[in-house]
Design an enzyme around this catalytic site. Sequence first.
Site, mmCIF file in Angstrom:
data_model
loop_
_atom_site.group_PDB
_atom_site.id
_atom_site.type_symbol
_atom_site.label_atom_id
_atom_site.label_comp_id
_atom_site.label_asym_id
_atom_site.label_seq_id
_atom_site.Cartn_x
_atom_site.Cartn_y
_atom_site.Cartn_z
ATOM 1 N N ARG A 69 -5.958 -21.508 9.905
ATOM 2 C CA ARG A 69 -5.240 -20.692 10.859
ATOM 3 C C ARG A 69 -5.577 -20.797 12.164
ATOM 4 N NH1 ARG A 69 -5.511 -14.718 8.448
ATOM 5 N NH2 ARG A 69 -3.692 -15.346 7.313
ATOM 6 N N ILE B 217 0.863 -1.335 0.171
ATOM 7 C CA ILE B 217 -0.078 0.035 0.002
ATOM 8 C C ILE B 217 0.843 1.113 -0.071
ATOM 9 C CG2 ILE B 217 -1.954 1.308 1.146
ATOM 10 C CD1 ILE B 217 -2.534 -1.647 2.577
ATOM 11 N N TYR C 95 -0.906 -10.056 15.254
ATOM 12 C CA TYR C 95 -0.960 -8.915 14.183
ATOM 13 C C TYR C 95 -1.984 -8.006 14.783
ATOM 14 C CZ TYR C 95 -2.256 -6.105 10.253
ATOM 15 O OH TYR C 95 -2.503 -5.076 9.410
ATOM 16 N N LEU D 285 2.742 3.804 7.330
ATOM 17 C CA LEU D 285 2.201 2.565 7.243
ATOM 18 C C LEU D 285 3.268 1.515 7.520
ATOM 19 C CD1 LEU D 285 1.721 4.371 3.850
ATOM 20 C CD2 LEU D 285 0.011 2.637 3.904
ATOM 21 N N ALA D 286 4.535 1.702 7.690
ATOM 22 C CA ALA D 286 5.286 0.647 7.897
ATOM 23 C C ALA D 286 4.889 -0.280 9.073
ATOM 24 C CB ALA D 286 6.693 1.259 8.466
ATOM 25 N N ASN E 160 -13.685 -16.604 1.200
ATOM 26 C CA ASN E 160 -12.397 -17.072 0.524
ATOM 27 C C ASN E 160 -12.534 -18.201 -0.592
ATOM 28 O OD1 ASN E 160 -11.270 -15.293 2.446
ATOM 29 N ND2 ASN E 160 -10.565 -16.977 3.834
ATOM 30 N N THR F 29 12.460 -4.774 4.613
ATOM 31 C CA THR F 29 12.260 -6.157 5.028
ATOM 32 C C THR F 29 11.774 -6.913 4.034
ATOM 33 O OG1 THR F 29 10.071 -5.914 5.624
ATOM 34 C CG2 THR F 29 11.325 -5.121 7.452
ATOM 35 N N LYS G 192 -1.492 -4.014 16.177
ATOM 36 C CA LYS G 192 -2.005 -2.541 15.431
ATOM 37 C C LYS G 192 -2.693 -1.929 16.395
ATOM 38 C CE LYS G 192 -1.553 -1.540 11.707
ATOM 39 N NZ LYS G 192 -0.568 -0.802 10.916
ATOM 40 N N THR H 142 -5.823 -1.027 10.427
ATOM 41 C CA THR H 142 -6.857 -2.186 9.780
ATOM 42 C C THR H 142 -8.120 -2.172 10.528
ATOM 43 O OG1 THR H 142 -6.822 -4.549 9.638
ATOM 44 C CG2 THR H 142 -5.201 -3.640 11.343
ATOM 45 N N ASP H 143 -8.928 -2.869 9.567
ATOM 46 C CA ASP H 143 -10.126 -3.187 10.329
ATOM 47 C C ASP H 143 -10.104 -4.500 11.404
ATOM 48 O OD1 ASP H 143 -9.975 -5.423 8.347
ATOM 49 O OD2 ASP H 143 -11.730 -5.246 7.440
ATOM 50 N N GLU H 144 -9.085 -5.091 11.191
ATOM 51 C CA GLU H 144 -8.878 -6.409 12.126
ATOM 52 C C GLU H 144 -8.672 -6.035 13.709
ATOM 53 O OE1 GLU H 144 -6.168 -9.365 10.351
ATOM 54 O OE2 GLU H 144 -6.120 -8.545 8.436
ATOM 55 N N LYS I 94 -0.109 -13.129 0.883
ATOM 56 C CA LYS I 94 -1.348 -12.575 0.901
ATOM 57 C C LYS I 94 -2.222 -13.365 -0.010
ATOM 58 C CE LYS I 94 -0.129 -9.779 4.184
ATOM 59 N NZ LYS I 94 0.391 -8.416 3.846
ATOM 60 N N LEU I 95 -3.634 -13.769 0.429
ATOM 61 C CA LEU I 95 -4.274 -14.723 -0.309
ATOM 62 C C LEU I 95 -4.374 -14.251 -1.949
ATOM 63 C CD1 LEU I 95 -6.417 -17.109 -0.157
ATOM 64 C CD2 LEU I 95 -8.115 -15.329 -0.127
#
Length: 357
Positions: free
Chosen positions: A291, A17, A160, A86-87, A259, A41, A164, A135-137, A199-200
Amino acid sequence: MTSFRQAIIITGGAGFIGSHTVRLFVNKYPEIRIINLDKLTYAGNLENLRDIEGKENYLFVKGDITDEGLIFSLFEKYPVTGVIHLAAESHVDRSITNPLEFIQTNIIGTVTLMNAAREAWKEQPEGKRFYQISTDEVYGSLGAEGYFTESTPYNPQSPYSASKAGADHFVRAYGNTYGLPHVITNCSNNYGPFQFPEKLIPLTINNILHKKPIPVYGKGENIRDWLYVEDHARAIDLVFFQGRNGRTYNIGGNNEWKNIDLVKKLCDITDRLLDRPAGSSRGLITFVRDRAGHDLRYAIDSSRIRDELGWQPETSFDDGLTKTVQWYLDNTEWLEHITTGAYAKYYEQQYGTTNDE
Ligand code: NAD
Ligand code: TYD
C-alpha cells in the site's frame, strides 16, 4: 404508538461497527428512540440489523450526513439529546483512489451534523452530547516501540486518516468556540461479524473459503492492534453516558499482530473449522505490491478509559477470531450478497495484478 421523550441519532448504523452499536443501544435502552441515519453506501447493509429492525424504539432513516436540510429536520422532529457519529468512508485503500469522497463525508458530513446539533442545543446544551468516533490512525505510524496516548500529536499519513483527523479537529474547535458538548474516542482496528470483506480479516476468510489467493501487502510486517467489535460497542456505550465532556479516550485491544502472523492464524482456524488438512490454506498467501504510504505499526495505550471508566477488552483474540470465522462460514449468503456487483468490480481493480516476490 409509543412516544419517546429522548432520541439518539447513530450515524452509519448500517455499517460494521455502527450495526453492533445500534443493536446494543436498541436492546439496552428501550425507552430511548434510536435513529439509525445511514446513506447505505456500498458499506451499509440493512441485513446487518434484521434481528432488531422490528423493535419499537428503532427507526431507520436513509440519508446523507452532508444533507443539511435532512439533518436539521431530524433535530426539529425528534427530541435528539445525542449523536453517536460513526458514518464515514472508512477504507484506506479507497481513500488513496478517491480522497475527495473522504473529505466530503468525513469532514463536511461531521461539520454538517454539528451545525444542526449546535442550533438545536444552543438554549440548553446540558445533557446533550456529540460523540465523534475516530481512529488511532490519526496519530500516524509508530516504530517498533511505544504507544499512542491521548496526548500523542496528530500526524495522519493517509487521505483516510487525514480526513478523520480533520473532522476531530473540527469537533474540538466546535467545543471550544461554540461550547458544543462533545467527546471523542480513537479506537484501534476492529474485527468481528458483519465487517465488509474489503478489510483484512473478512477478506482473508472469504478468500480462504473460496480458495483464492490471500493478498498480503509488502512483506506482511505491518502491525495492527485488534479489538473485537462488541468490546468497542461496550466502550461506546460507556463513553457516551459516562465520559467526561470535552475528553478524548483511546480504545485498544492490547493485542498487536503482524499481518502475516494474523493471516497464518486465520488460515489455521479456518482449516480446522472447515475440516481441511492442517496448513493447506497457508499455500494461498500471496505477497502483493505494498500500500502507498503504508503505516508500519499502530498500538494503543488505553489506560485512561480503563482507569476512569473501568473498560477493558473482554474477548480474547482466539475466541474472537474463532467466533468471527465461524460467523462468516455460517453466513455465506450475507457474503455472497455483497461480494457480487460493485464489490467484485472494486476487487478486480485493487488486486488485478499480484507480485509474488
Ligand atoms: P463501515 O465502512 O463498515 O460503515 C460506514 C457506514 O457509514 C456505512 O453503513 C455507510 O453506508 C455509512 N455512510 C458512509 N457515508 C455516509 C454518508 N455520507 N451519510 C450517511 N451514511 C454514510 O465503517 P466501520 O468500519 O463500521 O467504521 C465506523 C466508524 O468507526 C468510522 O467513523 C471509522 O472511521 C471508525 N473506526 C473504524 C475502525 C475499524 O477498524 N473499522 C477502527 C476505528 C475507528
Ligand atoms: P485494513 O483491514 O484495511 O485496516 P487498516 O488499513 O485501517 O489498518 O488493513 C489491515 C492491515 O492489513 C494493513 O496493514 C493493510 C493490510 N492488508 C493486507 O495486507 N492485504 C489486504 O488485502 C488488506 C485489505 C489489508
